[in-house]
Scaffold this motif. Structure first.
Motif, PDB file in Angstrom:
ATOM      1  N   GLY A  32       3.196 -47.198 -55.381  1.00  0.00           N
ATOM      2  CA  GLY A  32       2.553 -46.612 -54.209  1.00  0.00           C
ATOM      3  C   GLY A  32       3.316 -45.440 -53.610  1.00  0.00           C
ATOM      4  O   GLY A  32       2.908 -44.897 -52.581  1.00  0.00           O
ATOM      5  N   ASP A  33       4.412 -45.044 -54.229  1.00  0.00           N
ATOM      6  CA  ASP A  33       5.187 -43.924 -53.693  1.00  0.00           C
ATOM      7  C   ASP A  33       4.577 -42.594 -54.133  1.00  0.00           C
ATOM      8  O   ASP A  33       4.120 -42.457 -55.273  1.00  0.00           O
ATOM      9  N   PRO A  34       4.582 -41.613 -53.248  1.00  0.00           N
ATOM     10  CA  PRO A  34       3.932 -40.336 -53.546  1.00  0.00           C
ATOM     11  C   PRO A  34       4.695 -39.524 -54.585  1.00  0.00           C
ATOM     12  O   PRO A  34       5.917 -39.552 -54.629  1.00  0.00           O
ATOM     13  N   ILE A  35       3.968 -38.808 -55.423  1.00  0.00           N
ATOM     14  CA  ILE A  35       4.568 -37.977 -56.467  1.00  0.00           C
ATOM     15  C   ILE A  35       4.572 -36.524 -56.007  1.00  0.00           C
ATOM     16  O   ILE A  35       3.513 -35.946 -55.772  1.00  0.00           O
ATOM     17  N   PRO A  36       5.746 -35.929 -55.862  1.00  0.00           N
ATOM     18  CA  PRO A  36       5.805 -34.508 -55.449  1.00  0.00           C
ATOM     19  C   PRO A  36       5.094 -33.634 -56.482  1.00  0.00           C
ATOM     20  O   PRO A  36       5.178 -33.893 -57.683  1.00  0.00           O
ATOM     21  N   GLY A  42       6.928 -29.139 -55.052  1.00  0.00           N
ATOM     22  CA  GLY A  42       7.661 -29.982 -54.113  1.00  0.00           C
ATOM     23  C   GLY A  42       6.858 -30.552 -52.948  1.00  0.00           C
ATOM     24  O   GLY A  42       7.423 -31.153 -52.044  1.00  0.00           O
ATOM     25  N   GLU A  43       5.528 -30.367 -52.969  1.00  0.00           N
ATOM     26  CA  GLU A  43       4.701 -30.916 -51.886  1.00  0.00           C
ATOM     27  C   GLU A  43       4.350 -32.366 -52.195  1.00  0.00           C
ATOM     28  O   GLU A  43       4.073 -32.700 -53.337  1.00  0.00           O
ATOM     29  N   PHE A  44       4.353 -33.196 -51.171  1.00  0.00           N
ATOM     30  CA  PHE A  44       3.812 -34.548 -51.364  1.00  0.00           C
ATOM     31  C   PHE A  44       3.411 -35.145 -50.032  1.00  0.00           C
ATOM     32  O   PHE A  44       3.963 -34.807 -48.988  1.00  0.00           O
ATOM     33  N   LEU A  45       2.406 -36.004 -50.086  1.00  0.00           N
ATOM     34  CA  LEU A  45       1.867 -36.607 -48.881  1.00  0.00           C
ATOM     35  C   LEU A  45       2.302 -38.049 -48.769  1.00  0.00           C
ATOM     36  O   LEU A  45       1.952 -38.868 -49.621  1.00  0.00           O
ATOM     37  N   GLU A  46       3.054 -38.349 -47.742  1.00  0.00           N
ATOM     38  CA  GLU A  46       3.379 -39.745 -47.479  1.00  0.00           C
ATOM     39  C   GLU A  46       2.086 -40.388 -47.001  1.00  0.00           C
ATOM     40  O   GLU A  46       1.346 -39.818 -46.215  1.00  0.00           O
ATOM     41  N   ARG A  47       1.801 -41.551 -47.541  1.00  0.00           N
ATOM     42  CA  ARG A  47       0.544 -42.202 -47.226  1.00  0.00           C
ATOM     43  C   ARG A  47       0.559 -42.826 -45.835  1.00  0.00           C
ATOM     44  O   ARG A  47       1.607 -43.191 -45.330  1.00  0.00           O
TER      45      ARG A  47
END
Lengths: 230, 230
Positions: free
Chosen positions: B139-143, B147-152
């Motif tokens: 469930g961890d976000p993939i950059p 380098g952008e990623f969204l924390e859920r």
DNA sequence: ACCAATTTTTAGATTTGTCTAAAAAATAAT
DNA sequence: ATTATTTTTTAGACAAATCTAAAAATTGGT
């Protein structure tokens, strides 16, 4: 995080050890022929003194037979290790070409890294995903899990007589330069090649591939494997 | 054969350097918070003196800001490097689960190795093969590549009130022990969980998953992330 | 503000894999 | 068969990454 207790697996080999074992195998060390220190050093672009050190270490571990001033050969264990590494290397090469659209001149460098990943399940699953391929993108055979592999019935194009017919099944030189040359001239594994003529002067060949006439040097022909058609 | 001229890529980082950068990131070193030598040493199961040495080295390379006796934070370059490694780690985890039938408790160890493979094309193609996934098997976000990623939007199950409804979207603890427990109780990402009751005495929960009632300890609930449903 | 406890750094040693330079052995040449 | 050449090994050094033990700095308690 660090690689500590991670590799409790069988007899752990470092990356360097694996590279030595692989090189010795490729130089013919799986037979009774002793492989010289210099040959290994040259192949690996390192110094003979380093090879001597490593030879002792590998002998300690039971991976090679080492005779001072004579050279090394692989033990049974060493052959097994070599085949395991080569299996991984070649399976990864197939994976890169089949699943990730790599060209055959791009795969070697990455496979050199991937072959050192330690996980039996990983490589077995890759093998399954690919449908248990028997040959890699350069036509080299892939050892099975238990180290079996079939060398293909093949000969160098340069050894074929005039007017003979063959199917391209492999390359001897796997350098990007050579492979790119083949791509440029639309020569690929599986192609049928007919030898039209051989020039007496320089042994260069006139061949027919993809219904196109092409002249290639002896050097090219002596790096292409074909399977003779009757 | 050996790794010599192979890695002419950008600024080359050793495996060890990459592991330090990754750890510092996970300890919060991408913010202004200084990460202590001890914290890093503990997380990496190494000695503080080793961390000091490496901190100096990483500072030299412009990857961290290092203040003697205070700790380190990542520079912009360091954050970029960390995200690149984390991206690789998580993409490989997805690959292992989706394509090679690994279970979510098996992937970490292998991904720890695969994340260090140097090939931009390799990881980009894996990304494409997987359909540009946004989250890994835990469930961890993939950059993304840049380098952008969204924390859920998520919260711990232990912070949910009685009678509330949530969808399981991640785990905090990713140890095999915990993940195997979840498997055994048929709790998987995507499951809807209803909090039936919370025991005053020990904060243990009575929940409903897959139409089955289940009692779980507070410790379990405080390692499960859910997305609250309205 | 001082002393005690903790944290961090330094100094020096170790391991792995490499190197250079010199010595020893094997091979080749006359 | 003796000398010259080549190959291989030894001895000692080095870089990377780690460790232990001791010293230095910081933090915490009174």
């Amino acid at each position: 995080m660090t690689n500590k207790n991670v590799f409790l697996e069988k007899s752990y080999m470092t990356r360097s050890e694996e590279n030595y074992i692989k090189t010795i195998f490729h130089l013919g060390g799986n037979t009774t022929t002793l492989i010289s220190t210099n040959a290994i050093a040259e192949q690996m672009e390192t110094k003979p003194s380093s090879v001597t050190d490593m030879s002792k270490k590998l002998a300690e571990k039971g991976l090679v037979h080492y005779k001072r001033y004579q050279g090394v050969t692989l033990t049974k264990l060493g052959v097994k290790a070599a085949l395991s590494i080569i299996r991984k290397h070649r399976l990864w090469e197939v994976f890169l070409v089949e699943k990730l659209d790599f060209t055959w001149d791009e795969v070697h460098e990455v496979a050199e890294q991937l072959e050192h990943i330690k996980s039996e399940k990983l490589i077995d699953q890759i093998d399954a995903l690919l449908g248990y391929p028997k040959y890699d993108p350069h036509g080299d055979p892939i050892p099975s899990k238990d180290g079996e592999f079939l060398e293909r019935d093949k000969q160098l194009l340069s050894d074929m007589p005039k007017q003979s017919l063959g199917v391209c099944v492999g390359v001897k030189d796997t350098s990007p330069t050579f492979l790119k040359f083949l791509d440029k001239n639309q020569i690929a594994l599986g192609n049928t090649i007919k030898v039209l003529d051989i020039e007496d002067f320089d042994q260069s060949l006139s061949i027919l591939v993809n219904n196109k006439k092409l002249n290639i040097s002896h050097q090219i022909a002596s790096n292409l494997y074909v399977k003779k058609q009757n």
